[in-house]
Design a protein around this motif. Sequence first.
Motif, PDB file in Angstrom:
ATOM      1  N   LEU A 267      -5.666   1.197   4.011  1.00 28.33           N
ATOM      2  CA  LEU A 267      -5.357   2.087   5.132  1.00 28.33           C
ATOM      3  C   LEU A 267      -6.051   1.614   6.400  1.00 28.33           C
ATOM      4  N   GLU A 268      -7.315   1.205   6.287  1.00 30.49           N
ATOM      5  CA  GLU A 268      -8.045   0.709   7.457  1.00 30.49           C
ATOM      6  C   GLU A 268      -7.417  -0.581   7.984  1.00 30.49           C
ATOM      7  N   ALA A 269      -6.986  -1.441   7.063  1.00 29.25           N
ATOM      8  CA  ALA A 269      -6.331  -2.687   7.494  1.00 29.25           C
ATOM      9  C   ALA A 269      -5.004  -2.381   8.181  1.00 29.25           C
ATOM     10  N   HIS A 270      -4.271  -1.415   7.640  1.00 28.31           N
ATOM     11  CA  HIS A 270      -2.984  -1.030   8.220  1.00 28.31           C
ATOM     12  C   HIS A 270      -3.166  -0.469   9.632  1.00 28.31           C
TER      13      HIS A 270
ATOM     14  N   LYS B 200     -12.359   4.790  -9.360  1.00 26.83           N
ATOM     15  CA  LYS B 200     -13.004   4.592  -8.065  1.00 26.83           C
ATOM     16  C   LYS B 200     -12.514   3.327  -7.361  1.00 26.83           C
ATOM     17  N   PRO B 201     -12.347   2.196  -8.063  1.00 28.21           N
ATOM     18  CA  PRO B 201     -11.847   0.995  -7.372  1.00 28.21           C
ATOM     19  C   PRO B 201     -10.471   1.206  -6.738  1.00 28.21           C
ATOM     20  N   THR B 202      -9.635   2.032  -7.364  1.00 29.42           N
ATOM     21  CA  THR B 202      -8.315   2.304  -6.792  1.00 29.42           C
ATOM     22  C   THR B 202      -8.445   3.054  -5.476  1.00 29.42           C
ATOM     23  N   VAL B 203      -9.339   4.059  -5.452  1.00 25.46           N
ATOM     24  CA  VAL B 203      -9.563   4.804  -4.212  1.00 25.46           C
ATOM     25  C   VAL B 203     -10.106   3.883  -3.131  1.00 25.46           C
ATOM     26  N   THR B 204     -11.068   3.054  -3.495  1.00 24.03           N
ATOM     27  CA  THR B 204     -11.641   2.111  -2.527  1.00 24.03           C
ATOM     28  C   THR B 204     -10.573   1.181  -1.959  1.00 24.03           C
ATOM     29  N   LYS B 205      -9.715   0.661  -2.830  1.00 23.80           N
ATOM     30  CA  LYS B 205      -8.656  -0.254  -2.387  1.00 23.80           C
ATOM     31  C   LYS B 205      -7.673   0.447  -1.460  1.00 23.80           C
ATOM     32  N   LEU B 206      -7.335   1.702  -1.758  1.00 23.73           N
ATOM     33  CA  LEU B 206      -6.419   2.452  -0.907  1.00 23.73           C
ATOM     34  C   LEU B 206      -7.004   2.664   0.486  1.00 23.73           C
TER      35      LEU B 206
ATOM     36  N   MET C 240       0.833  -1.198   0.000  1.00 24.35           N
ATOM     37  CA  MET C 240       0.000   0.000   0.000  1.00 24.35           C
ATOM     38  C   MET C 240       0.865   1.244   0.000  1.00 24.35           C
ATOM     39  N   ASP C 241       0.536   2.194  -0.873  1.00 18.37           N
ATOM     40  CA  ASP C 241       1.173   3.504  -0.859  1.00 18.37           C
ATOM     41  C   ASP C 241       0.454   4.318   0.226  1.00 18.37           C
ATOM     42  N   GLN C 242       1.075   4.391   1.408  1.00 18.67           N
ATOM     43  CA  GLN C 242       0.385   5.004   2.547  1.00 18.67           C
ATOM     44  C   GLN C 242       0.085   6.481   2.303  1.00 18.67           C
ATOM     45  N   LEU C 243       1.005   7.204   1.682  1.00 19.47           N
ATOM     46  CA  LEU C 243       0.771   8.619   1.426  1.00 19.47           C
ATOM     47  C   LEU C 243      -0.404   8.809   0.466  1.00 19.47           C
ATOM     48  N   ALA C 244      -0.464   7.998  -0.593  1.00 17.09           N
ATOM     49  CA  ALA C 244      -1.587   8.076  -1.527  1.00 17.09           C
ATOM     50  C   ALA C 244      -2.893   7.713  -0.825  1.00 17.09           C
ATOM     51  N   ALA C 245      -2.823   6.719   0.075  1.00 12.36           N
ATOM     52  CA  ALA C 245      -4.016   6.314   0.819  1.00 12.36           C
ATOM     53  C   ALA C 245      -4.501   7.440   1.730  1.00 12.36           C
ATOM     54  N   MET C 246      -3.569   8.117   2.375  1.00 13.69           N
ATOM     55  CA  MET C 246      -3.941   9.224   3.257  1.00 13.69           C
ATOM     56  C   MET C 246      -4.569  10.372   2.463  1.00 13.69           C
ATOM     57  N   ARG C 247      -3.984  10.682   1.326  1.00 17.15           N
ATOM     58  CA  ARG C 247      -4.556  11.750   0.490  1.00 17.15           C
ATOM     59  C   ARG C 247      -5.946  11.344  -0.018  1.00 17.15           C
ATOM     60  N   SER C 248      -6.120  10.087  -0.366  1.00 20.73           N
ATOM     61  CA  SER C 248      -7.420   9.608  -0.822  1.00 20.73           C
ATOM     62  C   SER C 248      -8.449   9.678   0.294  1.00 20.73           C
ATOM     63  N   PHE C 249      -8.042   9.305   1.500  1.00 21.50           N
ATOM     64  CA  PHE C 249      -8.946   9.366   2.643  1.00 21.50           C
ATOM     65  C   PHE C 249      -9.415  10.795   2.893  1.00 21.50           C
ATOM     66  N   VAL C 250      -8.493  11.738   2.870  1.00 21.40           N
ATOM     67  CA  VAL C 250      -8.854  13.145   3.079  1.00 21.40           C
ATOM     68  C   VAL C 250      -9.833  13.608   2.019  1.00 21.40           C
TER      69      VAL C 250
ATOM     70  N   ALA D 108     -12.931  10.200  -6.293  1.00 22.19           N
ATOM     71  CA  ALA D 108     -12.162   9.615  -7.397  1.00 22.19           C
ATOM     72  C   ALA D 108     -12.061  10.596  -8.565  1.00 22.19           C
ATOM     73  N   ASP D 109     -13.155  11.301  -8.853  1.00 21.79           N
ATOM     74  CA  ASP D 109     -13.131  12.301  -9.924  1.00 21.79           C
ATOM     75  C   ASP D 109     -12.132  13.417  -9.606  1.00 21.79           C
ATOM     76  N   LEU D 110     -12.150  13.884  -8.360  1.00 24.54           N
ATOM     77  CA  LEU D 110     -11.259  14.972  -7.970  1.00 24.54           C
ATOM     78  C   LEU D 110      -9.799  14.535  -7.985  1.00 24.54           C
ATOM     79  N   LEU D 111      -9.565  13.282  -7.622  1.00 27.66           N
ATOM     80  CA  LEU D 111      -8.204  12.745  -7.608  1.00 27.66           C
ATOM     81  C   LEU D 111      -7.744  12.284  -8.988  1.00 27.66           C
ATOM     82  N   GLU D 112      -8.703  12.231  -9.929  1.00 24.39           N
ATOM     83  CA  GLU D 112      -8.428  11.719 -11.273  1.00 24.39           C
ATOM     84  C   GLU D 112      -7.874  10.304 -11.190  1.00 24.39           C
TER      85      GLU D 112
END
Length: 305
Positions: free
Chosen positions: A40-43, A30-36, A1-11, A23-27
Amino acid sequence: MDQLAAMRSFVRVVEAGTFTRAADLLEMPKPTVTKLIQGLEAHLNTKLLNRTTRSVTVTADGAAYYERVVRLLNDLDEIDGGMTVSQSKPKGKLRVDVPGSIAHLVIIPALPAFHAAYPEIQLDLGVSDRRADLLTENVDCVVRVGELSDTSLIARRVGEMTTVTCAAPAYIASHGAPTHPRDLEREHQVVGFFTARAGRSVPFNFVRGAERLEINGRCAVAVNEGKAYLLAGLVGLGVLQVPVFMARCYLKSGELVPVMPDWQSEAKPLHVVYPPNRHLSNKVRVFVDWVAGLFAREDFGSQRL
């Protein structure tokens, strides 16, 4: 997991309210955002978000984590910005929202000079009298007129704007000229202006010495956009209370005539506003400075016609 990308996605999910919008704002898909977020929750071994088919809400742990992550990401952006600001010109996409009249008459005509100075900034200019939501719409900053109701936002006052009360000669020929603000509640009519989001009618305000009046005049037509408001007055549909910078050329040509000149209106502040949890990047900083200088040269606060 890319923790920094996951944190930015969470925010971004927290701010946008849905995975689809985030997902639209992050370009990102959606499945990638969900997986991140799931990673993060598992971590963290904790649930950060409650999901339904219609919305996403933050858990108590998620809210606490959000506050700390936002500060951390801002610090990282500050570090990155501090290292690069002296080595490169501002660049990247900048999303700004501006009221229509200010965009058409002030900002857009001056943009060639801005792009000559900052050629690597791509400016996405939202032009509307509707107030954008800075967080959910991923807007970097907005120009706003009037007192600010949202105290959670960061605002830089860049000037003030005065208005003039006026009417078209055709209106005055048909109805005469009002001599007192109360006339607008009785035998005269105004062009109404209502806010796009709440639909609330904006009253006229008048000052004469120590007297202050707020008038909700009679109106046959109300609009929610600045250029339409001005046009309705020009064709004689009622009395206007319009920013001086919009009316100046029509007052000089005689297409509009000032009325009740002994009654003035209070100047409204002009602010550039941005979210508190967004790093004031170099591209935002130079745009805010440019707008402040532009507004100072335009002399919005002058009553001079």
